[in-house]
Design a protein around this motif. Structure first.
Motif, short mmCIF file in Angstrom:
data_model
loop_
_atom_site.label_atom_id
_atom_site.label_comp_id
_atom_site.label_asym_id
_atom_site.label_seq_id
_atom_site.Cartn_x
_atom_site.Cartn_y
_atom_site.Cartn_z
N PRO A 53 71.96 65.97 47.59
CA PRO A 53 73.42 66.09 47.64
C PRO A 53 74.06 64.78 48.08
O PRO A 53 73.47 64.00 48.82
CB PRO A 53 73.64 67.19 48.67
CG PRO A 53 72.38 67.34 49.42
CD PRO A 53 71.28 66.78 48.57
N ILE A 54 75.26 64.55 47.60
CA ILE A 54 76.03 63.37 47.97
C ILE A 54 77.03 63.80 49.04
O ILE A 54 77.80 64.75 48.84
CB ILE A 54 76.74 62.76 46.75
CG1 ILE A 54 75.70 62.31 45.73
CG2 ILE A 54 77.65 61.62 47.16
CD1 ILE A 54 76.28 61.89 44.39
N THR A 55 77.00 63.12 50.16
CA THR A 55 77.87 63.45 51.28
C THR A 55 79.33 63.49 50.82
O THR A 55 79.79 62.59 50.12
CB THR A 55 77.72 62.43 52.42
OG1 THR A 55 76.34 62.41 52.81
CG2 THR A 55 78.57 62.78 53.61
N GLY A 56 80.01 64.57 51.18
CA GLY A 56 81.43 64.69 50.85
C GLY A 56 81.69 65.35 49.51
O GLY A 56 82.83 65.64 49.19
N GLN A 57 80.65 65.58 48.71
CA GLN A 57 80.83 66.23 47.42
C GLN A 57 80.32 67.66 47.49
O GLN A 57 79.42 67.98 48.26
CB GLN A 57 80.10 65.47 46.32
CG GLN A 57 80.73 64.15 45.98
CD GLN A 57 80.12 63.52 44.73
OE1 GLN A 57 79.25 64.08 44.09
NE2 GLN A 57 80.60 62.34 44.38
N GLU A 58 80.91 68.51 46.67
CA GLU A 58 80.49 69.91 46.61
C GLU A 58 79.05 70.00 46.08
O GLU A 58 78.66 69.25 45.19
CB GLU A 58 81.42 70.67 45.67
CG GLU A 58 81.23 72.16 45.72
CD GLU A 58 82.30 72.90 44.95
OE1 GLU A 58 81.96 73.90 44.31
OE2 GLU A 58 83.47 72.46 44.98
N LEU A 59 78.28 70.91 46.65
CA LEU A 59 76.88 71.07 46.24
C LEU A 59 76.79 71.71 44.86
O LEU A 59 77.49 72.69 44.58
CB LEU A 59 76.13 71.94 47.23
CG LEU A 59 75.88 71.33 48.61
CD1 LEU A 59 75.33 72.37 49.56
CD2 LEU A 59 74.95 70.14 48.52
N GLU A 60 75.92 71.16 44.02
CA GLU A 60 75.68 71.74 42.70
C GLU A 60 74.80 72.98 42.87
O GLU A 60 73.88 73.00 43.67
CB GLU A 60 74.98 70.73 41.80
CG GLU A 60 74.77 71.25 40.39
CD GLU A 60 74.24 70.19 39.43
OE1 GLU A 60 73.88 70.58 38.32
OE2 GLU A 60 74.21 69.01 39.79
N ILE A 61 75.10 74.01 42.10
CA ILE A 61 74.32 75.24 42.10
C ILE A 61 73.42 75.22 40.86
O ILE A 61 73.89 74.99 39.75
CB ILE A 61 75.22 76.50 42.05
CG1 ILE A 61 76.21 76.50 43.21
CG2 ILE A 61 74.37 77.77 42.01
CD1 ILE A 61 75.61 76.64 44.56
N TYR A 62 72.14 75.45 41.06
CA TYR A 62 71.16 75.53 39.97
C TYR A 62 70.85 77.00 39.76
O TYR A 62 70.36 77.67 40.66
CB TYR A 62 69.90 74.74 40.31
CG TYR A 62 70.17 73.27 40.48
CD1 TYR A 62 70.11 72.42 39.38
CD2 TYR A 62 70.53 72.75 41.71
CE1 TYR A 62 70.39 71.07 39.51
CE2 TYR A 62 70.81 71.40 41.85
CZ TYR A 62 70.74 70.57 40.76
OH TYR A 62 71.02 69.23 40.89
N SER A 63 71.16 77.52 38.57
CA SER A 63 71.00 78.95 38.27
C SER A 63 69.93 79.17 37.23
O SER A 63 69.80 78.40 36.28
CB SER A 63 72.32 79.52 37.75
OG SER A 63 73.34 79.37 38.71
N SER A 64 69.19 80.26 37.40
CA SER A 64 68.19 80.62 36.40
C SER A 64 68.91 80.95 35.09
O SER A 64 70.00 81.51 35.10
CB SER A 64 67.35 81.81 36.88
OG SER A 64 68.15 82.94 37.14
N PRO A 65 68.32 80.60 33.96
CA PRO A 65 68.97 80.84 32.67
C PRO A 65 69.04 82.32 32.31
O PRO A 65 69.82 82.72 31.46
CB PRO A 65 68.11 80.07 31.68
CG PRO A 65 66.77 79.97 32.34
CD PRO A 65 67.04 79.92 33.81
N GLU A 66 68.20 83.13 32.94
CA GLU A 66 68.20 84.58 32.78
C GLU A 66 67.59 85.15 34.06
O GLU A 66 67.28 84.40 34.99
CB GLU A 66 67.43 85.00 31.53
CG GLU A 66 65.99 84.51 31.50
CD GLU A 66 65.30 84.80 30.18
OE1 GLU A 66 64.61 85.83 30.12
OE2 GLU A 66 65.45 84.00 29.23
N GLU A 67 67.43 86.45 34.10
CA GLU A 67 66.89 87.07 35.31
C GLU A 67 65.47 86.59 35.58
O GLU A 67 64.63 86.56 34.69
CB GLU A 67 66.93 88.59 35.18
CG GLU A 67 68.34 89.13 35.17
CD GLU A 67 68.39 90.64 35.14
OE1 GLU A 67 67.41 91.29 34.73
OE2 GLU A 67 69.44 91.18 35.53
#
Length: 92
Positions: A53-67
């Motif tokens: 993460p870059i300080t001061g920036q919103e955290l990226e969310i990594y999501s599964s492409p399906e269940e």
């Protein structure tokens, strides 16, 4: 999170009671990772080199492409090195 590193061929396996859309982020991570989403014994997604993460920036969310019912985090670059691909089978 909070660890300085993982051993060369180590990882962290998350096992969920039932398949669902899984979301991960890099909060408090100190090194980049590859994230592998698994359902049963099939690889359903791979996020390579999730950056710190870059300080001061919103955290990226990594999501599964399906269940997914399992998620494996390994050192960045290992998925490519080991030939991990969507559709492949995994034995744990």
């Amino acid at each position: 999170s909070g660890r300085e590193s993982l051993s060369e061929n180590a990882g962290m396996l998350f096992i969920f009671p039932s398949p669902a859309r899984q979301n991960f982020w890099m909060k408090d991570m100190k090194f980049p990772i590859d994230i592998i989403w698994i359902r049963g014994d099939k690889i359903i997604g791979v996020a390579e080199n999730a950056p710190l993460p870059i300080t001061g920036q919103e955290l990226e969310i990594y999501s599964s492409p399906e269940e997914a019912d399992r998620v494996l985090e390994i050192n960045a670059g290992k998925a490519r090195e080991w030939g991990v691909k969507v559709g492949g089978r995994i034995e744990l």
